[in-house]
Design a protein around this motif. Structure first.
Motif, mmCIF file in Angstrom:
data_model
loop_
_atom_site.group_PDB
_atom_site.id
_atom_site.type_symbol
_atom_site.label_atom_id
_atom_site.label_comp_id
_atom_site.label_asym_id
_atom_site.label_seq_id
_atom_site.Cartn_x
_atom_site.Cartn_y
_atom_site.Cartn_z
ATOM 1 N N LEU A 48 22.600 83.800 -49.210
ATOM 2 C CA LEU A 48 21.145 83.883 -49.318
ATOM 3 C C LEU A 48 20.641 85.244 -48.854
ATOM 4 O O LEU A 48 19.754 85.843 -49.462
ATOM 5 N N ILE A 49 21.223 85.735 -47.769
ATOM 6 C CA ILE A 49 20.787 87.006 -47.201
ATOM 7 C C ILE A 49 21.061 88.150 -48.168
ATOM 8 O O ILE A 49 20.241 89.057 -48.331
ATOM 9 N N ASP A 50 22.211 88.122 -48.849
ATOM 10 C CA ASP A 50 22.547 89.162 -49.816
ATOM 11 C C ASP A 50 21.498 89.276 -50.923
ATOM 12 O O ASP A 50 21.205 90.371 -51.404
ATOM 13 N N HIS A 51 20.960 88.147 -51.330
ATOM 14 C CA HIS A 51 20.049 88.119 -52.471
ATOM 15 C C HIS A 51 18.668 88.694 -52.159
ATOM 16 O O HIS A 51 17.915 89.013 -53.084
ATOM 17 N N PHE A 52 18.329 88.808 -50.868
ATOM 18 C CA PHE A 52 16.949 89.165 -50.519
ATOM 19 C C PHE A 52 16.933 90.295 -49.492
ATOM 20 O O PHE A 52 16.686 90.096 -48.303
ATOM 21 N N PRO A 53 17.186 91.530 -49.924
ATOM 22 C CA PRO A 53 17.281 92.665 -49.001
ATOM 23 C C PRO A 53 15.964 93.055 -48.346
ATOM 24 O O PRO A 53 15.963 93.792 -47.355
ATOM 25 N N SER A 54 14.832 92.572 -48.871
ATOM 26 C CA SER A 54 13.539 92.918 -48.281
ATOM 27 C C SER A 54 13.020 91.842 -47.332
ATOM 28 O O SER A 54 11.911 91.960 -46.812
ATOM 29 N N ILE A 55 13.817 90.804 -47.116
ATOM 30 C CA ILE A 55 13.406 89.720 -46.217
ATOM 31 C C ILE A 55 13.959 89.949 -44.825
ATOM 32 O O ILE A 55 15.133 90.286 -44.647
ATOM 33 N N ARG A 56 13.113 89.766 -43.846
ATOM 34 C CA ARG A 56 13.497 89.759 -42.430
ATOM 35 C C ARG A 56 13.808 88.309 -42.045
ATOM 36 O O ARG A 56 12.967 87.414 -42.213
ATOM 37 N N TRP A 57 15.009 88.076 -41.545
ATOM 38 C CA TRP A 57 15.447 86.733 -41.167
ATOM 39 C C TRP A 57 15.349 86.592 -39.651
ATOM 40 O O TRP A 57 16.007 87.335 -38.910
ATOM 41 N N VAL A 58 14.539 85.661 -39.204
ATOM 42 C CA VAL A 58 14.330 85.420 -37.775
ATOM 43 C C VAL A 58 14.929 84.057 -37.436
ATOM 44 O O VAL A 58 14.544 83.034 -38.021
ATOM 45 N N LEU A 59 15.880 84.042 -36.505
ATOM 46 C CA LEU A 59 16.612 82.819 -36.166
ATOM 47 C C LEU A 59 16.309 82.448 -34.713
ATOM 48 O O LEU A 59 16.918 82.971 -33.777
ATOM 49 N N PRO A 60 15.356 81.538 -34.498
ATOM 50 C CA PRO A 60 14.986 81.159 -33.131
ATOM 51 C C PRO A 60 16.093 80.358 -32.448
ATOM 52 O O PRO A 60 16.894 79.670 -33.098
ATOM 53 N N GLN A 61 16.108 80.435 -31.138
ATOM 54 C CA GLN A 61 17.068 79.708 -30.313
ATOM 55 C C GLN A 61 16.325 78.628 -29.529
ATOM 56 O O GLN A 61 15.422 78.932 -28.758
ATOM 57 N N THR A 62 16.692 77.375 -29.724
ATOM 58 C CA THR A 62 16.060 76.313 -28.960
ATOM 59 C C THR A 62 16.590 76.284 -27.532
ATOM 60 O O THR A 62 17.612 76.917 -27.208
ATOM 61 N N ALA A 63 15.913 75.523 -26.691
ATOM 62 C CA ALA A 63 16.323 75.383 -25.295
ATOM 63 C C ALA A 63 17.459 74.370 -25.170
ATOM 64 O O ALA A 63 17.699 73.551 -26.063
ATOM 65 N N LEU A 64 18.171 74.428 -24.038
ATOM 66 C CA LEU A 64 19.091 73.360 -23.674
ATOM 67 C C LEU A 64 18.257 72.216 -23.107
ATOM 68 O O LEU A 64 17.535 72.387 -22.123
ATOM 69 N N ARG A 65 18.349 71.059 -23.758
ATOM 70 C CA ARG A 65 17.533 69.914 -23.341
ATOM 71 C C ARG A 65 18.414 68.771 -22.884
ATOM 72 O O ARG A 65 19.532 68.580 -23.394
ATOM 73 N N PRO A 66 17.920 67.970 -21.933
ATOM 74 C CA PRO A 66 18.694 66.800 -21.489
ATOM 75 C C PRO A 66 18.920 65.828 -22.640
ATOM 76 O O PRO A 66 18.104 65.723 -23.554
ATOM 77 N N SER A 67 20.033 65.130 -22.589
ATOM 78 C CA SER A 67 20.353 64.106 -23.569
ATOM 79 C C SER A 67 20.307 62.746 -22.889
ATOM 80 O O SER A 67 21.048 62.501 -21.934
ATOM 81 N N ALA A 68 19.429 61.873 -23.363
ATOM 82 C CA ALA A 68 19.327 60.536 -22.776
ATOM 83 C C ALA A 68 20.597 59.736 -23.010
ATOM 84 O O ALA A 68 20.997 58.925 -22.170
ATOM 85 N N ARG A 69 21.248 59.985 -24.127
ATOM 86 C CA ARG A 69 22.467 59.231 -24.469
ATOM 87 C C ARG A 69 23.649 59.696 -23.618
ATOM 88 O O ARG A 69 24.546 58.908 -23.302
ATOM 89 N N PHE A 70 23.650 60.976 -23.251
ATOM 90 C CA PHE A 70 24.751 61.544 -22.475
ATOM 91 C C PHE A 70 24.185 62.260 -21.247
ATOM 92 O O PHE A 70 24.062 63.490 -21.238
ATOM 93 N N PRO A 71 23.787 61.499 -20.218
ATOM 94 C CA PRO A 71 23.138 62.092 -19.039
ATOM 95 C C PRO A 71 24.012 63.164 -18.392
ATOM 96 O O PRO A 71 25.235 63.041 -18.316
ATOM 97 N N GLY A 72 23.365 64.218 -17.955
ATOM 98 C CA GLY A 72 24.075 65.289 -17.274
ATOM 99 C C GLY A 72 24.709 66.301 -18.202
ATOM 100 O O GLY A 72 25.332 67.258 -17.733
ATOM 101 N N VAL A 73 24.556 66.110 -19.523
ATOM 102 C CA VAL A 73 25.138 67.038 -20.498
ATOM 103 C C VAL A 73 24.003 67.636 -21.326
ATOM 104 O O VAL A 73 23.587 67.052 -22.339
#
Length: 270
Positions: free
Chosen positions: A49-74
């Motif tokens: 996809l990136i090859d096809h669109f040389p004029s596009i700026r690709w911004v890839l956000p990073q989510t936070a580490l969040r607690p997992s109710a199913r796997f406590p402590g991880v």
């Protein structure tokens, strides 16, 4: 209420900047890893996809580490928590806080990219895979856009679903309870939407993708739905990539696209 700004990776355009795609990674991934994952799926000519669109700026956000109710402590790299991927209605309330925080953190990112493009909301496209796509869908629903024809450039998701289904648009917005949301459906109706999903997806079953499609169709969105027999839980290749390229070329109107791909030239991530 304010939320912490998100970190992100950028794949800069190799030609003058005309559009931005804000592309959200899936659960358990990271922005840095997603940069490499996007190089895996190619069309029949081995272009991404990136090859096809040389004029596009690709911004890839990073989510936070969040607690997992199913796997406590991880703690998990996730936009929101879930209890059971095989039955997403179970303990649906666990999704709420993460989606609310994620949407609130992503809206300023959209605004910042719009400002880079001289106020052109129609040149910013939201995208996401899996849980990232589910989150991007809620960003669009809760995004105020100014102008005579308020819309984004588009919304594109892969193997995604729709948290809090079965409601009308106003009720869906009310679930998150965010301030600064639209009072009507104009942004949703005017923004082109592409959903892709593989029938053999083992993680987000095809019926959840169809539920997402049907929800946005009820909201009045311009939905293009692509369903593939095989491809698993990922961007289908090569057909899915080629369909996404064709859709994006219509969305950007040729402004960010290059005929026949970008020649496979390297674009470093910042």
């Amino acid at each position: 209420m304010s939320y912490e700004p998100l970190s992100f990776k950028v794949i800069p355009p190799s030609k003058p900047h005309t559009h931005t795609i804000i592309f959200l990674h899936g659960r358990g991934s990271t922005a840095a890893h997603f940069v490499h994952e996007l190089q895996i799926a190619t069309d029949r000519n081995n272009f991404t996809l990136i090859d096809h669109f040389p004029s596009i700026r690709w911004v890839l956000p990073q989510t936070a580490l969040r607690p997992s109710a199913r796997f406590p402590g991880v703690p998990v790299s996730q936009w929101f928590d879930t209890w059971n991927i095989n039955n997403l209605a179970q303990r649906e309330e666990l999704q709420l806080q993460g989606i609310k925080e994620s949407v609130a953190s992503l809206r300023p990112m959209v605004k910042a990219e719009v400002e880079l493009l001289d106020g052109r909301h129609d040149r910013v496209i939201l995208a996401g895979i899996s849980q990232g796509g589910a989150t991007a869908a809620h960003v669009l629903l809760n995004l105020e856009v100014e102008g005579l024809r308020p819309r984004l450039g588009g919304l594109m998701t892969f193997c995604s679903r729709f948290p809090f289904p079965g409601r009308i648009l106003s009720e869906t917005r009310a679930v998150l309870g965010l301030e600064g949301v639209p009072s009507d459906d104009t942004v949703v109706r005017e923004t082109p939407v592409l959903w892709q999903h593989c029938v053999d997806d083992p993680l987000v079953r095809i019926e959840y993708g169809r539920e997402l499609r049907e929800a946005f169709a009820r909201f009045g969105a311009q939905v293009e739905w692509k369903e593939y027999p095989e491809g698993g839980h990922w961007i289908q290749s090569p057909d899915g990539i080629e369909d996404a390229v064709a859709w994006l070329k219509r969305v950007v109107g040729g402004g960010g696209a290059e005929n026949g791909g970008g020649g496979g030239e390297s674009r470093s991530c910042l």
